[in-house]
Design a protein around this motif. Structure first.
Motif, PDB file in Angstrom:
ATOM      1  N   LEU A 102      -7.550  16.825   1.143  1.00  0.00           N
ATOM      2  CA  LEU A 102      -6.475  17.206   2.048  1.00  0.00           C
ATOM      3  C   LEU A 102      -6.881  17.208   3.515  1.00  0.00           C
ATOM      4  CD1 LEU A 102      -4.830  20.077  -0.020  1.00  0.00           C
ATOM      5  CD2 LEU A 102      -4.111  17.705   0.202  1.00  0.00           C
ATOM      6  N   GLU A 103      -8.089  16.736   3.826  1.00  0.00           N
ATOM      7  CA  GLU A 103      -8.454  16.699   5.240  1.00  0.00           C
ATOM      8  C   GLU A 103      -7.669  15.596   5.933  1.00  0.00           C
ATOM      9  OE1 GLU A 103     -11.178  13.375   3.957  1.00  0.00           O
ATOM     10  OE2 GLU A 103     -10.368  15.127   3.027  1.00  0.00           O
ATOM     11  N   TYR A 104      -7.310  15.849   7.163  1.00  0.00           N
ATOM     12  CA  TYR A 104      -6.542  14.867   7.930  1.00  0.00           C
ATOM     13  C   TYR A 104      -7.506  13.964   8.667  1.00  0.00           C
ATOM     14  CZ  TYR A 104      -3.415  12.672  11.211  1.00  0.00           C
ATOM     15  OH  TYR A 104      -2.720  11.738  11.925  1.00  0.00           O
ATOM     16  N   ARG A 105      -7.342  12.666   8.485  1.00  0.00           N
ATOM     17  CA  ARG A 105      -8.152  11.680   9.201  1.00  0.00           C
ATOM     18  C   ARG A 105      -7.205  10.731   9.912  1.00  0.00           C
ATOM     19  NH1 ARG A 105     -12.967   9.225   6.027  1.00  0.00           N
ATOM     20  NH2 ARG A 105     -12.999   8.197   8.040  1.00  0.00           N
ATOM     21  N   SER A 106      -7.237  10.755  11.220  1.00  0.00           N
ATOM     22  CA  SER A 106      -6.307   9.945  12.005  1.00  0.00           C
ATOM     23  C   SER A 106      -6.608   8.463  11.915  1.00  0.00           C
ATOM     24  CB  SER A 106      -6.330  10.387  13.468  1.00  0.00           C
ATOM     25  OG  SER A 106      -7.614  10.166  14.022  1.00  0.00           O
ATOM     26  N   ASP A 107      -7.749   8.099  11.330  1.00  0.00           N
ATOM     27  CA  ASP A 107      -8.115   6.690  11.221  1.00  0.00           C
ATOM     28  C   ASP A 107      -7.935   6.141   9.801  1.00  0.00           C
ATOM     29  OD1 ASP A 107     -10.195   8.121  10.059  1.00  0.00           O
ATOM     30  OD2 ASP A 107     -11.745   6.762  10.786  1.00  0.00           O
ATOM     31  N   ARG A 108      -7.215   6.880   8.925  1.00  0.00           N
ATOM     32  CA  ARG A 108      -7.049   6.458   7.531  1.00  0.00           C
ATOM     33  C   ARG A 108      -5.580   6.177   7.213  1.00  0.00           C
ATOM     34  NH1 ARG A 108      -9.492  10.408   3.434  1.00  0.00           N
ATOM     35  NH2 ARG A 108      -7.855  11.737   4.275  1.00  0.00           N
ATOM     36  N   LEU A 109      -5.341   5.055   6.545  1.00  0.00           N
ATOM     37  CA  LEU A 109      -4.001   4.664   6.113  1.00  0.00           C
ATOM     38  C   LEU A 109      -3.837   4.993   4.637  1.00  0.00           C
ATOM     39  CD1 LEU A 109      -1.329   3.117   6.759  1.00  0.00           C
ATOM     40  CD2 LEU A 109      -2.496   1.069   5.909  1.00  0.00           C
ATOM     41  N   ASN A 110      -2.702   5.584   4.280  1.00  0.00           N
ATOM     42  CA  ASN A 110      -2.377   5.887   2.889  1.00  0.00           C
ATOM     43  C   ASN A 110      -1.168   5.065   2.465  1.00  0.00           C
ATOM     44  OD1 ASN A 110      -4.311   8.065   2.669  1.00  0.00           O
ATOM     45  ND2 ASN A 110      -2.897   9.284   3.873  1.00  0.00           N
ATOM     46  N   LEU A 111      -1.310   4.360   1.352  1.00  0.00           N
ATOM     47  CA  LEU A 111      -0.176   3.666   0.740  1.00  0.00           C
ATOM     48  C   LEU A 111       0.172   4.445  -0.519  1.00  0.00           C
ATOM     49  CD1 LEU A 111      -1.239  -0.095   1.048  1.00  0.00           C
ATOM     50  CD2 LEU A 111       0.101   1.280   2.641  1.00  0.00           C
ATOM     51  N   ILE A 116       4.790   0.337  -3.686  1.00  0.00           N
ATOM     52  CA  ILE A 116       4.591   1.206  -2.531  1.00  0.00           C
ATOM     53  C   ILE A 116       5.928   1.817  -2.103  1.00  0.00           C
ATOM     54  CG2 ILE A 116       3.811   1.303  -0.126  1.00  0.00           C
ATOM     55  CD1 ILE A 116       1.924  -1.069  -0.906  1.00  0.00           C
ATOM     56  N   THR A 117       5.938   3.157  -2.019  1.00  0.00           N
ATOM     57  CA  THR A 117       7.153   3.885  -1.673  1.00  0.00           C
ATOM     58  C   THR A 117       7.100   4.526  -0.295  1.00  0.00           C
ATOM     59  OG1 THR A 117       6.294   5.851  -2.756  1.00  0.00           O
ATOM     60  CG2 THR A 117       7.704   4.396  -4.070  1.00  0.00           C
ATOM     61  N   ARG A 118       5.870   4.754   0.197  1.00  0.00           N
ATOM     62  CA  ARG A 118       5.719   5.431   1.485  1.00  0.00           C
ATOM     63  C   ARG A 118       4.397   5.035   2.105  1.00  0.00           C
ATOM     64  NH1 ARG A 118       4.582  11.369   3.398  1.00  0.00           N
ATOM     65  NH2 ARG A 118       3.026  11.326   1.769  1.00  0.00           N
ATOM     66  N   VAL A 119       4.372   4.976   3.420  1.00  0.00           N
ATOM     67  CA  VAL A 119       3.157   4.657   4.184  1.00  0.00           C
ATOM     68  C   VAL A 119       2.953   5.769   5.205  1.00  0.00           C
ATOM     69  CG1 VAL A 119       2.104   3.003   5.757  1.00  0.00           C
ATOM     70  CG2 VAL A 119       3.553   2.179   3.922  1.00  0.00           C
ATOM     71  N   ASN A 120       1.746   6.311   5.260  1.00  0.00           N
ATOM     72  CA  ASN A 120       1.449   7.321   6.271  1.00  0.00           C
ATOM     73  C   ASN A 120      -0.033   7.294   6.607  1.00  0.00           C
ATOM     74  OD1 ASN A 120       0.744   8.521   3.726  1.00  0.00           O
ATOM     75  ND2 ASN A 120       0.696  10.501   4.732  1.00  0.00           N
ATOM     76  N   CYS A 121      -0.373   7.947   7.696  1.00  0.00           N
ATOM     77  CA  CYS A 121      -1.757   8.058   8.117  1.00  0.00           C
ATOM     78  C   CYS A 121      -2.230   9.474   7.842  1.00  0.00           C
ATOM     79  CB  CYS A 121      -1.893   7.746   9.603  1.00  0.00           C
ATOM     80  SG  CYS A 121      -1.449   6.058  10.018  1.00  0.00           S
ATOM     81  N   GLY A 122      -3.501   9.606   7.625  1.00  0.00           N
ATOM     82  CA  GLY A 122      -4.062  10.946   7.421  1.00  0.00           C
ATOM     83  C   GLY A 122      -5.126  11.017   6.395  1.00  0.00           C
TER      84      GLY A 122
END
Length: 106
Positions: A83-92, A100-106
């Motif tokens: 659950l750590e937030y990483r501003s340089d990581r993409l989540n699919l 793929i239903t959602r794209v976010n960073c973190g």
């Protein structure tokens, strides 16, 4: 004799503390600047073209590159994640069929 022991103890403590310090510690490290410059923020909007497509390693890499992320991962509905937030990581985020239903960073 007590003065000799006190002087020796003070000298020993100073040497021990000097061994813990690093030269130039007060100056910012040049390597840190290079590392910081190498990291970029993830822009999830640039990877939204993946929504509705089936997740694959090739699509993940393409989305990571377009989003400017350093890391990327595919998340299935029941995956355990950190659950750590990483501003340089993409989540699919995908559904059970790996669509793929959602794209976010973190």
């Amino acid at each position: 004799m007590p003065w000799k022991l006190a002087s020796f103890g003070t000298l020993l403590a100073a040497l021990a503390l000097a061994g813990c310090s690093t030269p130039g510690a007060s100056e910012p490290a040049k390597d840190a600047a290079v590392t910081d410059a190498g990291h970029s923020r993830c822009e999830s909007k640039a990877a939204e073209f993946t929504i509705g497509q089936k997740a694959s390693p090739q699509l993940l890499e393409q989305a990571r590159t377009r989003a400017g992320a350093q890391n990327a991962r595919i998340l299935k509905p029941n995956d355990m994640i950190t659950l750590e937030y990483r501003s340089d990581r993409l989540n699919l985020n995908t559904d059970d069929n790996l669509v793929i239903t959602r794209v976010n960073c973190g």
